[in-house]
Design an enzyme around this catalytic site. Structure first.
Site, PDB file in Angstrom:
ATOM      1  CB  CYS A  17      -0.919  -0.040   1.226  1.00  0.00           C
ATOM      2  SG  CYS A  17      -1.507   1.550   1.783  1.00  0.00           S
ATOM      3  CB  CYS A  46       1.059   1.165   4.203  1.00  0.00           C
ATOM      4  SG  CYS A  46      -0.695   0.749   4.308  1.00  0.00           S
TER       5      CYS A  46
END
Length: 569
Positions: free
Chosen positions: A201, A204
């Site tokens: 991600c 992230c």
């Protein structure tokens, strides 16, 4: 013979009486003796209040600590003391005490640090011994090089570095990797701020270095962890993780999802508020200093009120710290000023508008869910400013929204528009108060947003541009409609407060025609979806016939050989 026995018995009794030790209590500090007392030696001071549940819980251990470590006064110059904040509130303010109990360490008059470990006998005792040694160096102290070296066994080394066995929160200042094998054990004690993420991600990846830095900043305050959802799927499903990264604060049984900015200052501010969360003691004097524009929940009680109710309110203050400030008071002058005569009572103040929790009998304060729901309903001020943290909840809720769209750079125009909206909101809620809390239909929220920051949104949803500001409209999130005209067809204007007020009630009665907040394609999809579900058998038949038709159209055609020619494959 008898006199001798009597003399021996008296002698024995006297010896025992002489051997009885008198318990040493914590030193009581106040405005008069505080500065002079702490100017010499090391002092661990408990800023407490006799009305605070957590202070009451700590009190027996604190007295025992003072007695157990009394010899340190002479041997190490280490003193254990306390300040009653209900009597010396100014002294607490000067020492930046925002909640009780707060344990502060001083050395020769200088504040060194705040104790951030578990408030229990054993961990505080270890802390006292450690700090007594650290801040006292006798003239005949053994040189460090001459001290015998001690080597930890393998088990001791593991225990020392295992966050589940240490009393100090986030001792290492690093992110702890959590998974199915250690999650429940570790999160059972102490607050935890946890990142649920996936390595692929992009958001992230952006958050990763910030999360590491946050763990360092929160050393000794809050445990910081992370869960890789690509490896711990069941754990992430258990906590309903729908997107990455998802940040959740675990505080015992309470789990709070963080929805704010993922920048370090905002994350740090949220976590530190969690660390200091709890009910705040309030007096009549401190009440006058509260910011009137904020929302304040106040629990008022007396000597006859059940202690369990105060503990319930403190628990709610800790779990709802991110949405509400909850105060408690036993001050009769404050109760008199707020015109409260029955106890316990729970009120909310928005500006000078006061609203009382509908139930004030003892049993009502054991119904945690009802209290929580009332706080959640009343948490918004008279007029809310929309931002990234509250916009989703407000704009997709069940209440009607009277929405002002302003340009904060508009100077007097902005000030006037905001004041007009606030005046209408106050008028509305004062009427509700006169009707004993009844809103006569749909509940209403008043809010405003920055038309510059939200320019794309207001154009897409309401068809407004910067030239249309300031503007006001009434939004109905459940019907996905908004109303910007009165029943006479006139535009709703902030300058005409009576028309706006009348329009609110007309929307409730269904007298106004709304404009959809959806575009043509969104409406078509929604209508098709609704019709499909309202006539499921017709819909299934239609799709069935359509599929058969499509199959017949695209199916391979059967090749028939022409006489005299071979079949072409």
């Amino acid at each position: 013979m008898k006199p001798i026995i009597l003399i021996l018995a008296l002698a024995f009794l006297l010896v025992n009486l002489l051997n009885v030790s008198v318990a040493v209590d914590p030193i009581l500090l106040n405005r008069e003796n505080f500065t002079k007392s702490i100017s010499n030696g090391t002092w661990l001071v408990n800023f407490m209040s006799p009305y605070c549940p957590h202070c009451e819980k700590l009190a027996p251990a604190w007295r025992q600590l003072a007695d157990d470590h009394a010899p340190l006064r002479e041997s190490k110059g280490f003193h254990i003391a306390e300040v009653d904040c209900s009597l010396d509130g100014d002294l607490a303010d000067e020492n930046e005490v925002t909640g009780t109990p707060t344990l502060l360490l001083y050395q020769n008059g200088k504040k060194i640090e705040k104790y951030r470990g578990i408030r229990d006998l054993a961990p505080i005792s270890r802390y006292i011994v450690e700090k007594a040694d650290q801040y006292y160096t006798p003239s005949d102290a053994v040189n460090e090089n001459d001290k015998p070296k001690t080597t930890l066994t393998e088990d001791e080394s593991i225990t020392k570095n295992d966050p589940s066995t240490t009393s100090i929160l986030n001792q290492s200042g690093t992110v702890i990797v959590l998974g199915a094998t250690n999650f429940d054990t570790l999160t059972a004690s102490g607050p935890w701020f946890i990142k649920f993420f996936a390595p692929w991600c992009p958001h992230c990846k952006d958050l990763a270095p910030i999360w590491e830095e946050l763990a360092g900043k929160l050393k000794g305050e809050i445990n910081v962890g992370s869960v890789d959802c690509t490896l711990e799927g069941d754990l992430c499903s258990r906590y309903e993780i729908r997107g990455y990264p998802t940040l959740k604060l675990f505080m015992g049984k309470d789990i709070i999802e963080y929805k704010g900015s993922r920048k370090l200052p905002e994350l740090l501010n949220f976590a530190e508020k969690a660390s200091n969360a709890g009910i705040i003691e309030l007096t009549a004097e401190k009440f006058d200093q509260l910011k009137k524009k904020e929302v304040h929940f106040i629990y008022l009680y007396d000597d006859k009120s059940p202690p369990e109710a105060l503990r319930t309110m403190d628990s709610l203050a800790r779990s709802l710290f991110s949405i509400a400030k909850i105060y408690s008071s036993k001050d009769k002058d404050l109760a008199l000023a707020l015109k409260v005569s029955q106890f316990p009572a729970f009120i909310v103040l928005k500006d000078d508008i006061q609203k009382v929790y509908p139930e004030n009998h003892y049993e009502a304060f054991s119904d945690v869910e009802s209290l929580r729901n009332w706080i959640d309903f009343e948490k918004y001020p008279i007029v809310s400013a929309l931002n990234s943290e509250n916009s989703e909840e407000i704009l997709s809720g069940e209440r009607l929204i009277v929405l002002g769209i302003f340009d904060p750079k508009g100077g007097k125009s902005f000030t006037k528009a905001k004041a007009s909206l606030n005046a209408v909101a106050r008028h509305y809620f004062l009427q509700v108060k006169r009707r004993s809390g009844s809103e006569e239909g749909r509940a209403v929220l008043f809010a405003w947003l920055d038309g510059n920051k939200w320019s794309d949104y207001i154009y897409r949803v309401y068809g407004l541009s910067h030239q249309d500001l300031p503007a006001v409209l009434i939004s109905d999130p459940t019907a996905e409609e908004y109303f910007d005209k009165t029943k006479n067809g006139d535009k709703i204007l902030l300058e005409n407060q009576d028309n706006l007020f009348e329009a609110i009630h007309d929307v409730k009665k269904g007298l106004l025609k709304g404009t959809s907040t959806m575009n043509f394609i969104e409406k078509a999809v929604k209508n098709s979806y609704q019709k499909a579900w309202s006539h499921p058998y017709v819909t299934l038949s239609f799709f069935g016939v359509s599929l058969v038709g499509i199959w017949h159209f695209f199916k391979p055609k059967k090749v028939v050989p022409v006489k005299g020619y071979p079949k072409f494959e």
